[in-house]
Design a protein around this motif. Structure first.
Motif, PDB file in Angstrom:
ATOM      1  N   GLU A 102     -66.727  39.636   6.374  1.00 53.30           N
ATOM      2  CA  GLU A 102     -67.056  39.247   5.004  1.00 53.30           C
ATOM      3  C   GLU A 102     -68.561  39.192   4.784  1.00 53.30           C
ATOM      4  O   GLU A 102     -69.325  38.888   5.705  1.00 53.30           O
ATOM      5  CB  GLU A 102     -66.450  37.871   4.665  1.00 53.30           C
ATOM      6  N   SER A 103     -68.976  39.469   3.547  1.00 53.72           N
ATOM      7  CA  SER A 103     -70.380  39.325   3.170  1.00 53.72           C
ATOM      8  C   SER A 103     -70.717  37.835   3.091  1.00 53.72           C
ATOM      9  O   SER A 103     -69.830  36.983   3.031  1.00 53.72           O
ATOM     10  CB  SER A 103     -70.619  39.972   1.799  1.00 53.72           C
ATOM     11  N   MET A 104     -72.016  37.508   3.074  1.00 53.42           N
ATOM     12  CA  MET A 104     -72.417  36.100   2.977  1.00 53.42           C
ATOM     13  C   MET A 104     -71.952  35.493   1.657  1.00 53.42           C
ATOM     14  O   MET A 104     -71.651  34.298   1.593  1.00 53.42           O
ATOM     15  CB  MET A 104     -73.930  35.975   3.117  1.00 53.42           C
ATOM     16  N   GLU A 105     -71.875  36.311   0.617  1.00 54.42           N
ATOM     17  CA  GLU A 105     -71.374  35.808  -0.671  1.00 54.42           C
ATOM     18  C   GLU A 105     -69.934  35.318  -0.524  1.00 54.42           C
ATOM     19  O   GLU A 105     -69.580  34.240  -1.006  1.00 54.42           O
ATOM     20  CB  GLU A 105     -71.461  36.906  -1.739  1.00 54.42           C
ATOM     21  N   VAL A 106     -69.117  36.111   0.166  1.00 55.96           N
ATOM     22  CA  VAL A 106     -67.725  35.728   0.376  1.00 55.96           C
ATOM     23  C   VAL A 106     -67.636  34.535   1.326  1.00 55.96           C
ATOM     24  O   VAL A 106     -66.829  33.630   1.134  1.00 55.96           O
ATOM     25  CB  VAL A 106     -66.898  36.919   0.910  1.00 55.96           C
ATOM     26  N   VAL A 107     -68.498  34.514   2.350  1.00 58.11           N
ATOM     27  CA  VAL A 107     -68.526  33.384   3.287  1.00 58.11           C
ATOM     28  C   VAL A 107     -68.799  32.086   2.530  1.00 58.11           C
ATOM     29  O   VAL A 107     -68.113  31.075   2.717  1.00 58.11           O
ATOM     30  CB  VAL A 107     -69.595  33.594   4.389  1.00 58.11           C
ATOM     31  N   ASN A 108     -69.795  32.106   1.658  1.00 57.90           N
ATOM     32  CA  ASN A 108     -70.143  30.911   0.890  1.00 57.90           C
ATOM     33  C   ASN A 108     -69.014  30.512  -0.060  1.00 57.90           C
ATOM     34  O   ASN A 108     -68.758  29.315  -0.268  1.00 57.90           O
ATOM     35  CB  ASN A 108     -71.440  31.136   0.109  1.00 57.90           C
ATOM     36  N   GLU A 109     -68.331  31.515  -0.617  1.00 53.12           N
ATOM     37  CA  GLU A 109     -67.196  31.244  -1.497  1.00 53.12           C
ATOM     38  C   GLU A 109     -66.063  30.579  -0.706  1.00 53.12           C
ATOM     39  O   GLU A 109     -65.445  29.614  -1.164  1.00 53.12           O
ATOM     40  CB  GLU A 109     -66.712  32.551  -2.122  1.00 53.12           C
ATOM     41  N   ARG A 110     -65.825  31.070   0.503  1.00 54.08           N
ATOM     42  CA  ARG A 110     -64.790  30.481   1.362  1.00 54.08           C
ATOM     43  C   ARG A 110     -65.161  29.046   1.763  1.00 54.08           C
ATOM     44  O   ARG A 110     -64.297  28.180   1.847  1.00 54.08           O
ATOM     45  CB  ARG A 110     -64.580  31.343   2.614  1.00 54.08           C
ATOM     46  N   MET A 111     -66.419  28.796   2.009  1.00 58.62           N
ATOM     47  CA  MET A 111     -66.850  27.458   2.392  1.00 58.62           C
ATOM     48  C   MET A 111     -66.664  26.466   1.242  1.00 58.62           C
ATOM     49  O   MET A 111     -66.241  25.320   1.454  1.00 58.62           O
ATOM     50  CB  MET A 111     -68.318  27.475   2.826  1.00 58.62           C
ATOM     51  N   GLU A 112     -66.975  26.888   0.031  1.00 62.12           N
ATOM     52  CA  GLU A 112     -66.774  26.011  -1.123  1.00 62.12           C
ATOM     53  C   GLU A 112     -65.286  25.711  -1.310  1.00 62.12           C
ATOM     54  O   GLU A 112     -64.894  24.574  -1.593  1.00 62.12           O
ATOM     55  CB  GLU A 112     -67.354  26.665  -2.382  1.00 62.12           C
ATOM     56  N   THR A 113     -64.464  26.740  -1.134  1.00 59.60           N
ATOM     57  CA  THR A 113     -63.014  26.540  -1.226  1.00 59.60           C
ATOM     58  C   THR A 113     -62.536  25.604  -0.122  1.00 59.60           C
ATOM     59  O   THR A 113     -61.694  24.733  -0.343  1.00 59.60           O
ATOM     60  CB  THR A 113     -62.284  27.889  -1.126  1.00 59.60           C
ATOM     61  N   ALA A 114     -63.078  25.771   1.089  1.00 56.18           N
ATOM     62  CA  ALA A 114     -62.685  24.935   2.226  1.00 56.18           C
ATOM     63  C   ALA A 114     -62.960  23.462   1.958  1.00 56.18           C
ATOM     64  O   ALA A 114     -62.157  22.584   2.295  1.00 56.18           O
ATOM     65  CB  ALA A 114     -63.417  25.377   3.490  1.00 56.18           C
ATOM     66  N   ARG A 115     -64.099  23.167   1.351  1.00 52.48           N
ATOM     67  CA  ARG A 115     -64.431  21.769   1.038  1.00 52.48           C
ATOM     68  C   ARG A 115     -63.371  21.158   0.124  1.00 52.48           C
ATOM     69  O   ARG A 115     -62.934  20.019   0.309  1.00 52.48           O
ATOM     70  CB  ARG A 115     -65.806  21.683   0.372  1.00 52.48           C
ATOM     71  N   LYS A 116     -62.967  21.927  -0.891  1.00 51.18           N
ATOM     72  CA  LYS A 116     -61.952  21.441  -1.830  1.00 51.18           C
ATOM     73  C   LYS A 116     -60.601  21.277  -1.134  1.00 51.18           C
ATOM     74  O   LYS A 116     -59.857  20.324  -1.400  1.00 51.18           O
ATOM     75  CB  LYS A 116     -61.822  22.413  -3.010  1.00 51.18           C
ATOM     76  N   GLU A 117     -60.284  22.210  -0.229  1.00 54.68           N
ATOM     77  CA  GLU A 117     -58.994  22.162   0.461  1.00 54.68           C
ATOM     78  C   GLU A 117     -58.908  20.966   1.409  1.00 54.68           C
ATOM     79  O   GLU A 117     -57.856  20.326   1.521  1.00 54.68           O
ATOM     80  CB  GLU A 117     -58.762  23.467   1.220  1.00 54.68           C
TER      81      GLU A 117
END
Length: 205
Positions: free
Chosen positions: A141-156
């Motif tokens: 994944e690109s860093m943009e997608v990595v950061n998007e996944r991290m934000e989602t992870a926090r919510k999850e």
């Protein structure tokens, strides 16, 4: 008539190692439950096989399955659909076979609404920095997608309280041991076994 099987749902944020833990569980020859393969519209990662790791389908095929009521749960995650075909799960549970799902958090909460009798296990990372390192380490994944996944992870992770159990995935063998212990314990709960003894007592009357 056989007893209904136990539905086991393993979930957690992307990158936490759900697939690795699930693979270790099913590599054990003593594992005696079935794995329900999820369906997704994302592309296969290196080494993944259709019908083994996922059912890889087009977006149109996935949406057709949704419209036909063929999905137990589904969610759109970082631009792709993920979901669980319903027929397989229902058939196995009705036969008295335990079914193991490894799914995303949104999907797990949908399953809990439809089948609250299941066992819901949340796999957690040791910490968020380790989770980010694991996602980056995939190299997919690109860093943009990595950061998007991290934000989602926090919510999850905030949704952990909707689950029955939380297991930290620090060392895979230890996480596997704890998950197997949870499943064994669930099979011993009185509400799952009391009907056997009621039948025995009726026979003594």
């Amino acid at each position: 008539m056989s007893e209904r099987g136990l539905l086991i749902v393993l979930s957690g944020p992307s990158g936490v190692g759900k697939g690795t833990v699930r693979g270790a569980i099913f590599d054990d020859p003593e594992t005696n439950f079935d794995y329900s393969i999820s369906m997704t519209t994302r592309s296969p990662r290196e080494g993944e096989k259709d019908g083994v790791d996922y059912y890889f389908r087009s977006r149109e095929e996935f949406e057709d399955a949704i419209q036909a009521g063929q999905m137990l749960e589904y969610a759109e995650y970082v631009g792709n659909y993920y979901g669980t075909p319903l027929q397989y799960v229902e058939e196995k549970l009705a036969q008295g076979i335990d079914v193991f799902l490894e799914i995303e958090v949104q999907g797990a909460l949908q399953v809990k609404e439809r089948m609250p009798e299941g066992v819901f296990i949340f796999l957690t990372p040791p910490d968020l920095s380790e989770l980010k390192n694991r996602i980056i380490g995939r190299g997919t994944e690109s860093m943009e997608v990595v950061n998007e996944r991290m934000e989602t992870a926090r919510k999850e992770i905030e949704l952990m309280t909707s689950y029955d159990y939380a297991v930290v995935n620090d060392l895979v063998p230890e996480a596997v041991r704890k998950i197997k212990g949870i499943i064994e314990t669930e099979h011993l709960k009185t509400e799952r076994v009391v009907h056997r003894y009621q039948k025995m007592l009726e026979g003594l009357k």
